[in-house]
Structure formats: structure tokens, C-alpha cells
Design an enzyme around this catalytic site. Structure first.
Site, PDB file in Angstrom:
ATOM      1  N   GLY A   1       5.483 -45.439  36.868  1.00  0.00           N
ATOM      2  CA  GLY A   1       5.975 -46.146  38.044  1.00  0.00           C
ATOM      3  C   GLY A   1       7.405 -45.846  38.439  1.00  0.00           C
TER       4      GLY A   1
ATOM      5  CG  ASN B   1       7.242 -41.619  42.836  1.00  0.00           C
ATOM      6  OD1 ASN B   1       8.077 -41.122  43.601  1.00  0.00           O
ATOM      7  ND2 ASN B   1       6.546 -40.886  41.982  1.00  0.00           N
TER       8      ASN B   1
ATOM      9  CE  LYS C   1     -16.511 -47.195  35.174  1.00  0.00           C
ATOM     10  NZ  LYS C   1     -15.793 -48.013  34.190  1.00  0.00           N
TER      11      LYS C   1
ATOM     12  CG  LEU D   1      -3.746 -41.007  37.663  1.00  0.00           C
ATOM     13  CD1 LEU D   1      -3.706 -40.776  36.164  1.00  0.00           C
ATOM     14  CD2 LEU D   1      -3.349 -39.742  38.407  1.00  0.00           C
ATOM     15  CE  LYS D   2     -10.214 -44.715  37.412  1.00  0.00           C
ATOM     16  NZ  LYS D   2      -9.028 -44.324  36.643  1.00  0.00           N
TER      17      LYS D   2
ATOM     18  CG  ASN E   1      -1.584 -39.705  47.223  1.00  0.00           C
ATOM     19  OD1 ASN E   1      -1.263 -40.387  46.246  1.00  0.00           O
ATOM     20  ND2 ASN E   1      -2.074 -38.481  47.100  1.00  0.00           N
TER      21      ASN E   1
ATOM     22  CG  HIS F   1      -0.284 -33.784  45.323  1.00  0.00           C
ATOM     23  ND1 HIS F   1      -1.140 -34.146  44.305  1.00  0.00           N
ATOM     24  CD2 HIS F   1      -0.155 -32.437  45.262  1.00  0.00           C
ATOM     25  CE1 HIS F   1      -1.529 -33.053  43.667  1.00  0.00           C
ATOM     26  NE2 HIS F   1      -0.954 -32.000  44.226  1.00  0.00           N
TER      27      HIS F   1
ATOM     28  CG  ASP G   1      -4.272 -34.489  46.563  1.00  0.00           C
ATOM     29  OD1 ASP G   1      -3.817 -35.645  46.590  1.00  0.00           O
ATOM     30  OD2 ASP G   1      -4.434 -33.848  45.516  1.00  0.00           O
TER      31      ASP G   1
ATOM     32  CD  GLU H   1       6.554 -36.863  42.531  1.00  0.00           C
ATOM     33  OE1 GLU H   1       6.030 -37.983  42.553  1.00  0.00           O
ATOM     34  OE2 GLU H   1       6.258 -36.008  41.674  1.00  0.00           O
TER      35      GLU H   1
HETATM   36  C1  GRF Z   1       3.999 -38.519  40.439  1.00  0.00           C
HETATM   37  O1  GRF Z   1       4.231 -37.197  40.057  1.00  0.00           O
HETATM   38  C2  GRF Z   1       3.164 -38.578  41.691  1.00  0.00           C
HETATM   39  O2  GRF Z   1       3.428 -37.535  42.576  1.00  0.00           O
HETATM   40  C3  GRF Z   1       1.784 -38.442  41.152  1.00  0.00           C
HETATM   41  O3  GRF Z   1       1.796 -39.203  39.961  1.00  0.00           O
HETATM   42  C4  GRF Z   1       3.126 -39.243  39.440  1.00  0.00           C
HETATM   43  C5  GRF Z   1       3.518 -40.681  39.254  1.00  0.00           C
HETATM   44  O4  GRF Z   1       4.741 -40.841  38.618  1.00  0.00           O
HETATM   45  N1  GRF Z   1       0.798 -38.814  42.133  1.00  0.00           N
HETATM   46  P1  GRF Z   1       5.385 -42.277  38.481  1.00  0.00           P
HETATM   47  O5  GRF Z   1       4.327 -43.188  37.838  1.00  0.00           O
HETATM   48  O6  GRF Z   1       5.792 -42.766  39.821  1.00  0.00           O
HETATM   49  O7  GRF Z   1       6.555 -42.109  37.554  1.00  0.00           O
END
Ligand code: GRF
Length: 212
Positions: free
Chosen positions: A14, A16, A65, A90-91, A107, A109, A150, A179
């Protein structure tokens, strides 16, 4: 005007999310809930530390699910967010999310889409693939998510140089730094209603010209 409401979906550390908390929360928008699909995601702690509702829907504990996604959607719908941010979630969300929140799910990436993205490209795998291919430039993409992996309209991209002696780990660290700049910037543009989507292109409305 009340601040726009954001829900952030996470699966991991987390960092980000933390940037959104530091740069966006209670300034440009309000993060009203953080949702994880795994109970031990450190991102949940970050939310709790800030007094943001932290909710887990434990994917592994659902036999069916479909119910996992249904429960999550019911929870989100009650909040009525303006924007859902996938920050290391991740889903791949099913179509019904995109029907209800069309062009309102963002999102991030860690590559320059459409390179090194799609199914199976997550975490260190992205950066290892970049190194193995031998490209000199990679980067970060923030995009509107759709039901593909994506594939949605690109909002912002920024390049990051690949060094000859990079490992997947060193490259990941450098890309993550970018990011942390780009995601808050994209969220800010969204909540300030500066993004216009036409077809699969995202146009950024220019600010009014200054006289000084
Ligand atoms: C990041 O690299 C993001 O681009 C990808 O998953 C990672 C998450 O990192 N989708 P964090 O949990 O925000 O540290």
C-alpha cells in the site's frame, strides 16, 4: 462542494495508498474506505492509522468466488463512491463493476502499457520481463480499468530508464518512485473533473490561462 469520495482497493503493502493519503486525502478528495482481498495486507494498517475504514473480503475464504465480488460490490455501492482506485489490487474485477462504475475505476500499472502488461504481469514479474527483453525504457501507466487486463483508456504515462545493471528489484524500486508521483496526479485530475474520455482516448482539460 463536498469532497468527492474515493474507495481504494489493495492487496499488498500500500505505498501507493499512502501517497494518496498524504497528497489527496481530505485535500482534494476523501478516501472513505480501503478494501483488501487478503487479511494481512499492510495497506489495511495504513488506512487504520489514518482513521479510514479498512475492510477485508478474504478471497480465499469464499468457496463461491462470485459471492466474493458480489459482497464487495454491495459494500462499495452503499458508500456510493465517485471513484474506485485499484492501487496494487491483484484481482481482475468482473464486468458488473464496470457497468456500475464505467470510467470511474482507475488502475496503476508499473510499465508503459501496452508493453509488459496483461494477465500474469504483476509485481516483480513485470520488471523481470522488462529486463529479460532488454528494453532501455520502461515506466508507469495510470489508466481507466475495464473488464480486460490492463486494457482501458490511458490517463497518464511516465517513462523510467532501465539501467544496464538493474535487477528486477532495483528497477521496481525506481518505478515505484514514479508511481507515487503519477497516481495522485491522475486522481487529482479526475476529482477536479479535468479528464474527458472520448472513445478510448483520455483528454486532459487545460487549466484557464493565467494573465501573469
Ligand atoms: C505497484 O507496483 C502497482 O503498480 C501494482 O502493484 C504495486 C502495488 O504497490 N499494480 P503498493 O502496494 O502500492 O506498494
Amino acid at each position: 462542494m463536498p469532497l468527492k469520495k474515493i474507495v481504494v482497493l489493495v492487496s499488498g503493502s500500500g505505498t501507493n495508498l499512502q501517497c494518496l493519503i498524504d497528497k489527496i486525502h481530505n485535500k482534494y478528495a476523501q478516501i472513505v474506505a480501503v478494501i483488501s482481498d487478503v487479511p494481512d495486507a499492510y495497506a489495511l494498517k495504513r488506512a487504520e492509522n489514518t482513521g479510514i475504514a479498512a475492510k477485508t473480503f478474504d478471497y480465499r475464504s469464499y468457496q463461491n468466488k462470485n459471492l466474493f465480488y458480489d459482497d464487495m460490490l454491495i459494500y462499495i455501492n452503499k458508500i456510493e463512491p465517485d471513484l474506485i482506485v485499484l492501487a496494487g489490487f491483484l484481482k481482475i474485477l468482473p464486468e458488473k463493476f464496470y457497468n456500475e462504475y464505467k470510467n470511474r475505476i482507475m488502475n496503476i500499472h508499473p510499465s508503459l502499457i501496452p508493453a509488459f502488461c496483461g494477465k500474469g504481469y504483476y509485481g516483480l514479474k513485470v520488471h523481470q520481463a522488462v529486463i529479460d527483453y532488454g528494453v532501455k525504457i520502461t515506466g508507469v501507466t495510470v489508466h481507466f480499468a475495464d473488464a480486460g487486463a490492463d486494457t482501458g483508456p490511458v490517463i497518464l504515462q511516465k517513462a523510467v530508464e532501465v539501467f544496464q545493471d538493474d535487477t528486477a528489484e532495483t528497477l521496481q524500486k525506481r518505478v515505484l518512485g514514479t508511481e507515487h508521483e503519477l497516481l495522485p496526479e491522475a486522481v487529482k485530475l479526475f476529482v477536479q473533473q479535468k479528464l474527458e474520455i472520448i472513445g478510448r482516448k483520455v483528454y486532459i482539460k487545460k487549466s484557464e490561462a493565467h494573465n501573469d
